[in-house]
Design an enzyme around this catalytic site. Structure first.
Site, PDB file in Angstrom:
ATOM      1  N   GLY A 217       0.818  -1.210   0.000  1.00  0.00           N
ATOM      2  CA  GLY A 217       0.000   0.000   0.000  1.00  0.00           C
ATOM      3  C   GLY A 217       0.854   1.263   0.000  1.00  0.00           C
ATOM      4  CB  CYS A 218       3.813   2.272   1.947  1.00  0.00           C
ATOM      5  SG  CYS A 218       3.015   2.173   3.596  1.00  0.00           S
ATOM      6  CB  THR A 219       5.097   0.279  -2.869  1.00  0.00           C
ATOM      7  OG1 THR A 219       6.037  -0.200  -1.918  1.00  0.00           O
ATOM      8  CG2 THR A 219       5.748   0.349  -4.247  1.00  0.00           C
TER       9      THR A 219
END
Length: 321
Positions: A217-219
């Site tokens: 998700g952060c990527t």
């Protein structure tokens, strides 16, 4: 035939000035000073025994059946010396001459206890009162610490201070629209110090927050800002990624995903918490848009990874329109 011998009457000697008058041999109600018998009285017992039982004692006077009478002057003098002596101890009083006759004993009344108790009672009451006062906490001084630990004595129950210190202002744990970017020093992916307040001096800033570097998700969120990064710079805004990861972890992630902006490390979540995105040991996915000078114009918390880059860009365009 009547006896024509004239009767001679001997008058009692006149009292000598300064001399104690003759007292009765009866018991006096008042105690007398200790009596010290004279040598003549000490010999009186032996003389009485040698009189062959011809001596009788009457009212403290000694007479002989053989007709040996003492002169009135001598008898009176003897009587004065032979008055009842008082002996201290157990209240006994000895009456009469020690040399002859039976000694009469009587017990003096014991001292009145009421005459002694008041003094003792008053002393005891005073001591009790002083002890009670010393134990009374309301009368005790209170120790007050002053300055560098010096102790001074003050009266008990001091009045409340009218100049009480004002309560400390509450620490704000979030930023709202119109607030200024909090000023903190953090590290970038290279380990260099970055003062957040300097970031908004010349340009606007977009801060997007991720829970953990190099996760799916952060990527997705980081790559979305990478893809439209040029549009932000055209509008005179810089982009920064903020997380609790170490500079080393961020540097690896930056190299791996070719991220063109700086990554800021906040392992203690100081800046993250000030923005209102801290949740215990977690970071809420979010983004904040600050215009030039540091004023907050938009924020989204929480936000979806795919929507964050687009929503931040739209907020900047609205502010410039």
């Amino acid at each position: 035939m009547a006896d024509s011998t004239p009767t001679t009457t001997t008058a009692a000697p006149a009292p000598v000035p300064g001399q104690t008058p003759r007292r009765s041999s009866r018991i006096s109600s008042k105690p007398k000073p200790e009596f010290v018998p004279s040598r003549r009285q000490k010999r009186g017992g032996k003389a009485g025994a040698a009189a062959a039982n011809t001596t009788t004692t009457t009212g403290g006077r000694i007479t002989s059946k053989q007709g040996n009478k003492r002169g009135a002057d001598e008898i009176d003098a003897d009587d004065e010396r032979g008055d009842a002596g008082v002996k201290e101890g157990k209240g006994d009083v000895v009456s009469g001459e020690e040399g002859g006759g039976d000694a009469k004993k009587a017990k003096l009344p014991p001292p009145d206890e009421d005459t002694v108790k008041p003094a003792e009672t008053s002393t005891l009451d005073a001591a009790t009162s002083q002890e009670t006062q010393s134990l009374d906490p309301s009368t005790q001084p209170v120790q007050a610490v002053e300055g560098d630990g010096d102790v001074s004595m003050t009266d008990s129950a001091p009045a409340a201070s009218s100049s009480a210190a004002p309560p400390a202002p509450a620490v704000k744990t979030t930023v709202d629209i119109g607030d200024t970017l909090p000023s903190f020093v953090v590290k970038n992916e290279k380990g260099e110090d970055v003062e957040t307040s300097t970031l908004v001096v010349e340009k606007g800033v977009v801060l997007f927050l991720v829970p953990r570097a190099d996760t799916p998700g952060c990527t997705q969120q980081a790559c979305g800002f990478r893809d439209i990064w040029q549009e932000f710079t055209t509008l005179d805004f810089d982009v920064y990624c903020l997380s609790a990861d170490t500079p080393t972890a961020q540097s690896k992630w930056q190299t791996k995903k070719q991220l063109p902006y700086q990554l800021l490390s906040d392992p203690k979540r100081v800046l993250i918490g000030a923005l209102g995105a801290g949740e215990g040991n977690k970071t809420k996915r979010s983004h904040f848009v600050f215009e030039k000078g540091g004023k907050l114009i938009d924020k989204k918390i929480p936000v979806k990874p795919a929507d964050s880059p687009r929503l931040a860009l739209e907020a900047i365009k609205r502010a410039k329109a």
